[in-house]
Design an enzyme around this catalytic site. Structure first.
Site, PDB file in Angstrom:
ATOM      1  N   TYR A   1       1.179 -10.057   1.543  1.00 37.06           N
ATOM      2  CA  TYR A   1       1.202 -11.332   1.015  1.00 37.06           C
ATOM      3  C   TYR A   1       2.386 -12.114   1.756  1.00 37.06           C
ATOM      4  CZ  TYR A   1      -1.917  -9.600  -2.791  1.00 37.06           C
ATOM      5  OH  TYR A   1      -2.999  -9.142  -3.613  1.00 37.06           O
TER       6      TYR A   1
ATOM      7  N   ASP B   1      -1.277   0.134   7.380  1.00 35.26           N
ATOM      8  CA  ASP B   1      -0.466  -0.451   6.321  1.00 35.26           C
ATOM      9  C   ASP B   1       0.113  -1.760   6.845  1.00 35.26           C
ATOM     10  OD1 ASP B   1       0.596  -1.361   4.154  1.00 35.26           O
ATOM     11  OD2 ASP B   1       1.057   0.536   3.261  1.00 35.26           O
ATOM     12  N   LEU B   2      -0.421  -2.788   6.511  1.00 34.15           N
ATOM     13  CA  LEU B   2       0.380  -4.226   7.046  1.00 34.15           C
ATOM     14  C   LEU B   2       1.715  -4.425   6.478  1.00 34.15           C
ATOM     15  CD1 LEU B   2      -2.877  -6.599   6.837  1.00 34.15           C
ATOM     16  CD2 LEU B   2      -1.628  -5.690   8.952  1.00 34.15           C
TER      17      LEU B   2
ATOM     18  N   ASP C   1      -4.649  -4.339   2.157  1.00 37.46           N
ATOM     19  CA  ASP C   1      -3.822  -4.316   3.416  1.00 37.46           C
ATOM     20  C   ASP C   1      -3.875  -3.232   3.920  1.00 37.46           C
ATOM     21  OD1 ASP C   1      -2.071  -3.080   1.918  1.00 37.46           O
ATOM     22  OD2 ASP C   1      -0.386  -3.815   2.988  1.00 37.46           O
ATOM     23  N   GLU C   2      -4.790  -2.199   3.523  1.00 34.96           N
ATOM     24  CA  GLU C   2      -5.018  -0.736   4.228  1.00 34.96           C
ATOM     25  C   GLU C   2      -6.297  -0.455   4.858  1.00 34.96           C
ATOM     26  OE1 GLU C   2      -3.004   2.501   1.965  1.00 34.96           O
ATOM     27  OE2 GLU C   2      -2.214   0.692   0.551  1.00 34.96           O
TER      28      GLU C   2
ATOM     29  N   ARG D   1      14.208  -7.860   1.526  1.00 31.16           N
ATOM     30  CA  ARG D   1      14.409  -6.399   1.145  1.00 31.16           C
ATOM     31  C   ARG D   1      15.897  -5.853   1.894  1.00 31.16           C
ATOM     32  NH1 ARG D   1       8.521  -3.410   1.956  1.00 31.16           N
ATOM     33  NH2 ARG D   1       7.418  -4.996   1.357  1.00 31.16           N
TER      34      ARG D   1
HETATM   35  P1  TTP Z   1       1.757  -2.765  -0.356  1.00 33.96           P
HETATM   36  O1  TTP Z   1       1.102  -2.357   0.942  1.00 33.96           O
HETATM   37  O2  TTP Z   1       2.097  -1.730  -1.356  1.00 33.96           O
HETATM   38  O3  TTP Z   1       3.022  -3.696   0.030  1.00 33.96           O
HETATM   39  P2  TTP Z   1       3.622  -4.707   1.090  1.00 33.96           P
HETATM   40  O4  TTP Z   1       2.389  -4.453   2.368  1.00 33.96           O
HETATM   41  O5  TTP Z   1       3.592  -5.902   0.862  1.00 33.96           O
HETATM   42  O6  TTP Z   1       4.795  -4.117   1.678  1.00 33.96           O
HETATM   43  P3  TTP Z   1       5.125  -2.807   2.752  1.00 33.96           P
HETATM   44  O7  TTP Z   1       5.479  -3.539   3.682  1.00 33.96           O
HETATM   45  O8  TTP Z   1       5.955  -2.017   2.013  1.00 33.96           O
HETATM   46  O9  TTP Z   1       3.728  -1.981   2.899  1.00 33.96           O
HETATM   47  O10 TTP Z   1       0.845  -3.892  -0.999  1.00 33.96           O
HETATM   48  C1  TTP Z   1       0.037  -5.029  -0.311  1.00 33.96           C
HETATM   49  C2  TTP Z   1      -0.164  -6.321  -1.089  1.00 33.96           C
HETATM   50  O11 TTP Z   1      -0.525  -5.873  -2.255  1.00 33.96           O
HETATM   51  C3  TTP Z   1       1.197  -6.710  -1.288  1.00 33.96           C
HETATM   52  O12 TTP Z   1       1.649  -7.737  -0.126  1.00 33.96           O
HETATM   53  C4  TTP Z   1       1.092  -7.442  -2.643  1.00 33.96           C
HETATM   54  C5  TTP Z   1       0.055  -6.844  -3.266  1.00 33.96           C
HETATM   55  N1  TTP Z   1       0.550  -6.085  -4.471  1.00 33.96           N
HETATM   56  C6  TTP Z   1       0.225  -6.434  -5.825  1.00 33.96           C
HETATM   57  O13 TTP Z   1      -0.439  -7.369  -5.911  1.00 33.96           O
HETATM   58  N2  TTP Z   1       0.455  -5.537  -6.809  1.00 33.96           N
HETATM   59  C7  TTP Z   1       1.297  -4.513  -6.537  1.00 33.96           C
HETATM   60  O14 TTP Z   1       1.463  -3.837  -7.425  1.00 33.96           O
HETATM   61  C8  TTP Z   1       1.716  -4.123  -5.159  1.00 33.96           C
HETATM   62  C9  TTP Z   1       2.519  -2.961  -4.877  1.00 33.96           C
HETATM   63  C10 TTP Z   1       1.045  -4.855  -4.410  1.00 33.96           C
HETATM   64 MG    MG Z   2       1.258  -3.082   3.072  1.00 36.63          MG
END
Ligand code: TTP
Ligand code: MG
Length: 447
Positions: free
Chosen positions: A55, A50-51, A142-143, A87
């Site tokens: 964004y 999970d990145l 991102d996963e 954050r």
């Molecule tokens: P996530 O993996 O939930 O969040 P993240 O990568 O930004 O942060 P983390 O370090 O906690 O993993 O989501 C991946 C991307 O998806 C995020 O960068 C933005 C997008 N996104 C949306 O468009 N809508 C949403 O509701 C969420 C949660 C994320």
């Molecule tokens: Mg992420």
């Protein structure tokens, strides 16, 4: 990754936060049979990546000046994600812009409604992982899951035991060469993603997809955690709601709650026969398995997306002019992506969501039609298909109130002599045939 604002949900049917396929896909192992198989056969080693603040990382790569400032990525009036500097100031994902600015007045905002750069980076990550091992399954942007069992087996044949890289959940110290080697591979892959693409992320290492996903975020950002089997029940017990279990979506959680369950332990202890009465035998078993961390589903190589789509949501759209303009806007970027992809779409689908106070999640309606071959790759903005489909769904002589429009090209086939740009993705073992969609009805655009 949950869905929000402009997040695509239908690309290659991969952005499915509820993991519906996971609920229905595989036969259920009871605890007994799973114990037997783990004795008989070597365990799987599954990674989940999970990145970090995805964004926001892409934006920081595009503009390094944003690295050291608190950064939020904005879609409409929501911060969909923010970097880790933000954050530290208390900004969180999905906070409103107003609240975020209140928490952190210096917050720098970038617009994140155009997903082009995120999508491109997302596929680069998957592509990089595939170059190490073809068993990679995307989940959202991102996963990625990866089944590295074979790599681990090969390496263990060559070397002595090895030590764990990164964290081990609960600091457990039992020896497990499979997972230890898995943690080494995960560290190497994270390093490759960092050195080749400049991205950091977290990884979970465990014996199935469910556990790998659950454990990967234990230490954030840019860290990794391995879960040993002795700690499975600790991890499951640490989840504070049913909704935290991948595979239990919003609707499933509601139905479980209606039966009186609120925690994972409630589900574990709930009588199977009553659960089966509500969900059917196979899903009920599946749910009970998930509650104790059992998940036999395979990592399904994602391959190239099965469809390309784009959508936008809004508070109110009620004029034909606005609808036409929105469709044109969505189509123009989609057509560009379709050209880059190189394949030829044979089906076009238009989806709308009408305003509804009661049924926000299930009020999408769509119509699709074949794209006549003489239009082929020349499908361009202003083509009449979308218009016709729209009028099949909406009686424009009456008032209407839409809150979402989605355009989608599917049934993608290679053009003779022109290989797809993304043909490096492993093809699916048995490509799904596009079935005519009876519920949505096929419409002949020429009629
Ligand atoms: P996530 O993996 O939930 O969040 P993240 O990568 O930004 O942060 P983390 O370090 O906690 O993993 O989501 C991946 C991307 O998806 C995020 O960068 C933005 C997008 N996104 C949306 O468009 N809508 C949403 O509701 C969420 C949660 C994320
Ligand atoms: Mg992420």
């Amino acid at each position: 990754t949950a869905c929000c604002a402009n997040m695509e949900i239908s690309e290659g049917e991969e952005d499915d936060t509820e993991w519906k396929s996971l609920v229905s896909r595989s036969p259920v192992a009871s605890s007994d049979t799973s114990n037997n198989t783990s004795l008989a056969a070597p365990q799987k080693v599954i990674l989940h990546f999970d990145l970090d603040c995805f964004y926001a990382q892409v934006e920081m790569i595009r503009n390094p000046a944003l690295r050291n400032v608190p950064l939020g990525v904005q879609q409409k009036y929501i911060i969909v994600t923010c970097n880790y500097v933000a954050r530290e100031h208390g900004v969180t994902k999905l906070m409103s812009v107003t609240d975020a600015k209140e928490k952190c007045p210096d917050l720098v905002l970038v617009k994140g409604e155009d997903l082009t750069h995120y999508r491109e980076m997302s596929y680069k990550v998957t592509e990089l992982l595939i170059s190490f091992c073809p068993l990679v399954e995307r989940l959202g942007f991102d996963e990625n899951f990866m089944d590295i069992s074979e790599i681990v087996e090969r390496r263990l044949q060559q070397s002595e035991t090895c030590s764990f890289k990164g964290h081990v959940y609960n600091n457990s110290s039992r020896l497990c060469p499979w997972l230890a080697m898995g943690s080494q591979v995960a560290a190497e892959l994270r390093e490759a993603i960092h050195s080749k693409l400049g991205l950091t992320g977290c990884a979970g290492i465990a014996t199935n997809k469910l556990l790998a996903k659950l454990v990967s975020g234990t230490f954030k950002p840019n860290q990794q955690t391995t879960l040993l089997s002795e700690d499975v029940s600790n991890l499951m017990g640490s989840l504070d709601s049913l909704r935290k279990v991948p595979g239990i979506g919003h609707q499933t959680a509601k139905r479980l709650q209606a039966l009186g369950m609120t925690s994972i332990i409630d589900l574990e202890l709930f009588p199977l026969d009553i659960l089966a009465g509500e969900f059917g035998e196979s899903s009920a078993r599946r749910l009970k398995s998930l509650a104790i961390g059992i998940d036999d589903s395979n990592v399904n190589p994602t391959g190239a997306p099965q469809s390309l789509s784009d959508e936008d949501s809004f508070k109110k759209m009620s004029s034909i002019k606005d609808v036409t303009e929105k469709i044109e806007e969505l189509l123009s970027s989609l057509v560009e992506r379709m050209h880059k992809d190189g394949r030829q779409p044979h089906t076009f689908r238009l989806t709308i969501r009408r305003y509804s106070t009661t049924n926000k999640w299930f009020s999408r309606e769509s119509r699709q039609c074949p794209i006549p071959s003489h239009i082929g790759q020349k499908i361009v903005v202003g083509n009449p298909l979308a218009n016709k489909l729209f009028h099949k769904m909406v009686d424009t002589s009456k008032a209407f109130h839409l809150t979402l429009i989605n355009v989608c090209f599917s049934n993608l086939r290679d053009r003779p002599g022109k290989p797809s740009l993304i043909s490096f993705f492993t093809p699916r073992p048995s490509p799904r045939k596009t079935k005519p969609c009876t519920s949505q009805g096929q419409v002949n655009p020429l009629l």
